[in-house]
Design an enzyme around this catalytic site. Structure first.
Site, PDB file in Angstrom:
ATOM      1  N   ASP A  12     -13.938  12.547 -73.433  1.00 41.56           N
ATOM      2  CA  ASP A  12     -14.491  13.417 -72.387  1.00 41.56           C
ATOM      3  C   ASP A  12     -15.819  14.029 -72.816  1.00 41.56           C
ATOM      4  OD1 ASP A  12     -14.476  14.589 -69.893  1.00 41.56           O
ATOM      5  OD2 ASP A  12     -13.153  16.241 -70.446  1.00 41.56           O
ATOM      6  N   GLY A  13     -16.641  14.331 -71.822  1.00 42.73           N
ATOM      7  CA  GLY A  13     -17.872  15.084 -72.067  1.00 42.73           C
ATOM      8  C   GLY A  13     -19.156  14.266 -72.063  1.00 42.73           C
ATOM      9  N   ARG A  16     -21.720  15.916 -69.489  1.00 44.92           N
ATOM     10  CA  ARG A  16     -22.303  17.185 -69.939  1.00 44.92           C
ATOM     11  C   ARG A  16     -23.239  16.973 -71.121  1.00 44.92           C
ATOM     12  NH1 ARG A  16     -16.708  20.124 -70.366  1.00 44.92           N
ATOM     13  NH2 ARG A  16     -16.018  17.987 -70.008  1.00 44.92           N
ATOM     14  N   HIS A  29     -22.698   7.980 -70.460  1.00 43.70           N
ATOM     15  CA  HIS A  29     -21.669   6.940 -70.470  1.00 43.70           C
ATOM     16  C   HIS A  29     -22.074   5.762 -71.367  1.00 43.70           C
ATOM     17  CE1 HIS A  29     -19.416   9.168 -67.633  1.00 43.70           C
ATOM     18  NE2 HIS A  29     -20.203   8.944 -66.600  1.00 43.70           N
ATOM     19  N   SER A  57      -9.720   7.248 -65.078  1.00 44.01           N
ATOM     20  CA  SER A  57      -8.435   7.684 -64.526  1.00 44.01           C
ATOM     21  C   SER A  57      -8.301   7.287 -63.062  1.00 44.01           C
ATOM     22  CB  SER A  57      -8.305   9.204 -64.663  1.00 44.01           C
ATOM     23  OG  SER A  57      -9.157   9.856 -63.739  1.00 44.01           O
ATOM     24  N   LEU A 123      -5.337  -3.861 -85.601  1.00 41.89           N
ATOM     25  CA  LEU A 123      -5.359  -2.645 -84.773  1.00 41.89           C
ATOM     26  C   LEU A 123      -4.943  -3.021 -83.357  1.00 41.89           C
ATOM     27  CD1 LEU A 123      -6.250   0.377 -84.297  1.00 41.89           C
ATOM     28  CD2 LEU A 123      -8.445  -0.557 -83.551  1.00 41.89           C
ATOM     29  N   SER A 188      -4.966  15.827 -67.852  1.00 41.00           N
ATOM     30  CA  SER A 188      -5.586  15.029 -66.788  1.00 41.00           C
ATOM     31  C   SER A 188      -4.826  13.727 -66.517  1.00 41.00           C
ATOM     32  CB  SER A 188      -7.067  14.750 -67.120  1.00 41.00           C
ATOM     33  OG  SER A 188      -7.780  15.935 -67.308  1.00 41.00           O
TER      34      SER A 188
HETATM   35  C1  IPE Z   1     -10.201  12.517 -67.967  1.00 41.39           C
HETATM   36  O1  IPE Z   1     -11.464  13.043 -67.910  1.00 41.39           O
HETATM   37  C2  IPE Z   1     -10.252  11.062 -67.713  1.00 41.39           C
HETATM   38  C3  IPE Z   1     -10.983  10.277 -68.691  1.00 41.39           C
HETATM   39  C4  IPE Z   1     -11.496  10.713 -69.792  1.00 41.39           C
HETATM   40  C5  IPE Z   1     -11.124   8.929 -68.314  1.00 41.39           C
HETATM   41  P1  IPE Z   1     -12.043  13.739 -66.605  1.00 41.39           P
HETATM   42  O2  IPE Z   1     -13.313  14.353 -67.015  1.00 41.39           O
HETATM   43  O3  IPE Z   1     -12.090  12.800 -65.475  1.00 41.39           O
HETATM   44  O4  IPE Z   1     -10.919  14.815 -66.293  1.00 41.39           O
HETATM   45  P2  IPE Z   1     -10.963  16.197 -65.553  1.00 41.39           P
HETATM   46  O5  IPE Z   1     -11.429  15.927 -64.165  1.00 41.39           O
HETATM   47  O6  IPE Z   1     -11.938  17.072 -66.292  1.00 41.39           O
HETATM   48  O7  IPE Z   1      -9.577  16.723 -65.632  1.00 41.39           O
HETATM   49  C1  IPE Z   2     -15.870  11.032 -69.846  1.00 39.77           C
HETATM   50  O1  IPE Z   2     -16.962  11.837 -69.595  1.00 39.77           O
HETATM   51  C2  IPE Z   2     -15.977   9.659 -69.218  1.00 39.77           C
HETATM   52  C3  IPE Z   2     -15.120   9.473 -68.050  1.00 39.77           C
HETATM   53  C4  IPE Z   2     -14.255  10.320 -67.577  1.00 39.77           C
HETATM   54  C5  IPE Z   2     -15.259   8.221 -67.325  1.00 39.77           C
HETATM   55  P1  IPE Z   2     -17.142  12.621 -68.234  1.00 39.77           P
HETATM   56  O2  IPE Z   2     -17.832  11.741 -67.254  1.00 39.77           O
HETATM   57  O3  IPE Z   2     -15.863  13.185 -67.771  1.00 39.77           O
HETATM   58  O4  IPE Z   2     -18.127  13.767 -68.669  1.00 39.77           O
HETATM   59  P2  IPE Z   2     -18.035  15.295 -68.289  1.00 39.77           P
HETATM   60  O5  IPE Z   2     -16.645  15.734 -68.619  1.00 39.77           O
HETATM   61  O6  IPE Z   2     -18.332  15.403 -66.846  1.00 39.77           O
HETATM   62  O7  IPE Z   2     -19.052  15.943 -69.156  1.00 39.77           O
HETATM   63 MG    MG Z   3     -14.881  14.967 -67.919  1.00 37.53          MG
END
Ligand code: IPE
Ligand code: IPE
Ligand code: MG
Length: 234
Positions: A12-13, A16, A29, A57, A123, A188
């Site tokens: 995640d992240g 941002r 990404h 997701s 793995l 999530s």
């Molecule tokens: C969870 O991240 C799904 C993945 C990392 C693929 P999200 O960024 O989509 O989740 P929420 O919306 O913050 O819960």
């Molecule tokens: C994780 O990063 C990648 C996916 C969920 C596909 P995000 O796209 O959720 O990035 P943030 O959480 O918005 O920063």
């Molecule tokens: Mg996210």
């Protein structure tokens, strides 16, 4: 240091991270995807046997369509690249989630990657794509009901093992350590059944900045945990 047998990561992240650099989310990404490649190698070299990552997701379709397209294109490229390196370094690739909703060419790449790496066992690498734990349970239970109607299940008692055998993760041991990057403290819809006794580690670092050093920190914290299952020590 005790190395977890199975690590699960909510990547995640990315968005941002890119935004903080004044860049579009898609850049996050791309860098996140490159980081996954690098981390896979590092994790495999550490002797971890199972790695499961949450990449897309069932809820992520609700994002802006341009971003969804960027992600799908990245998966296309990533699956090809990942299949090539997996063949070389003994990684077995498996995608969990409902792949029937993905474009046919992506489904084909997934089948190819799984087929070409099916005899590898250094793995075991699970990529969760169009994955949602509730959806996985519903799909599994629909199949289980069909099998019950066909008389293929023992009467009366559904055991945990029977239930788990209908999940996408059938045959894969439950994660020992679950890491979520970028500060959110929720699941999530990730592996709700499988994480029942997993140790959780939440870290503020966004996924593109999560490298070997951050992973070692997570494993160190994991080593300090007093793992219990009920009241018994592991
Ligand atoms: C969870 O991240 C799904 C993945 C990392 C693929 P999200 O960024 O989509 O989740 P929420 O919306 O913050 O819960
Ligand atoms: C994780 O990063 C990648 C996916 C969920 C596909 P995000 O796209 O959720 O990035 P943030 O959480 O918005 O920063
Ligand atoms: Mg996210």
């Amino acid at each position: 240091m005790k190395i977890p047998n199975h690590i699960a990561i909510i990547l995640d992240g990315n968005g941002r991270w890119a935004k903080a650099k004044g860049m579009p989310r898609s850049y996050g990404h791309v860098v996140g995807c490159d980081n996954l490649d690098k981390m896979c190698t590092i994790i495999s070299e550490m002797g971890v046997k199972y790695l499961t990552v949450y990449a897309f997701s069932t809820e992520n379709w609700k994002r802006n369509q341009a971003e969804v397209q960027v992600l799908m294109n990245l998966f296309r490229r990533y699956l090809k690249r990942c299949e090539r390196s997996a063949r070389k370094n003994g990684t077995r690739i498996k995608v969990i989630g409902d792949i029937s909703a993905l474009d046919p060419d992506i489904q084909e790449r997934i089948r190819w990657a799984e087929e070409m790496t099916k005899d590898n066992d250094r793995l075991h690498f699970q990529i969760a794509l169009n994955y949602g734990s509730r959806d996985e349970i519903l799909r599994g239970m629909t199949r289980m009901a069909e099998d019950a109607r066909a008389g293929l299940l023992p009467e009366g008692k559904i055991t945990e093992d029977i239930f788990a055998s209908y999940l996408d993760t059938a045959g894969i041991p439950d994660p020992d350590l679950m890491i979520r990057t970028s500060g959110e403290m929720r699941l999530s819809n990730f592996l709700l059944w499988q994480l029942a006794y997993t140790e959780f580690y939440f870290v503020d670092v966004p996924w593109p900045d999560f490298h070997k050093e951050q992973l070692l920190d997570a494993i160190e914290v994991y080593n300090g945990r007093d793992r219990r299952f009920g009241n018994a020590k592991s």
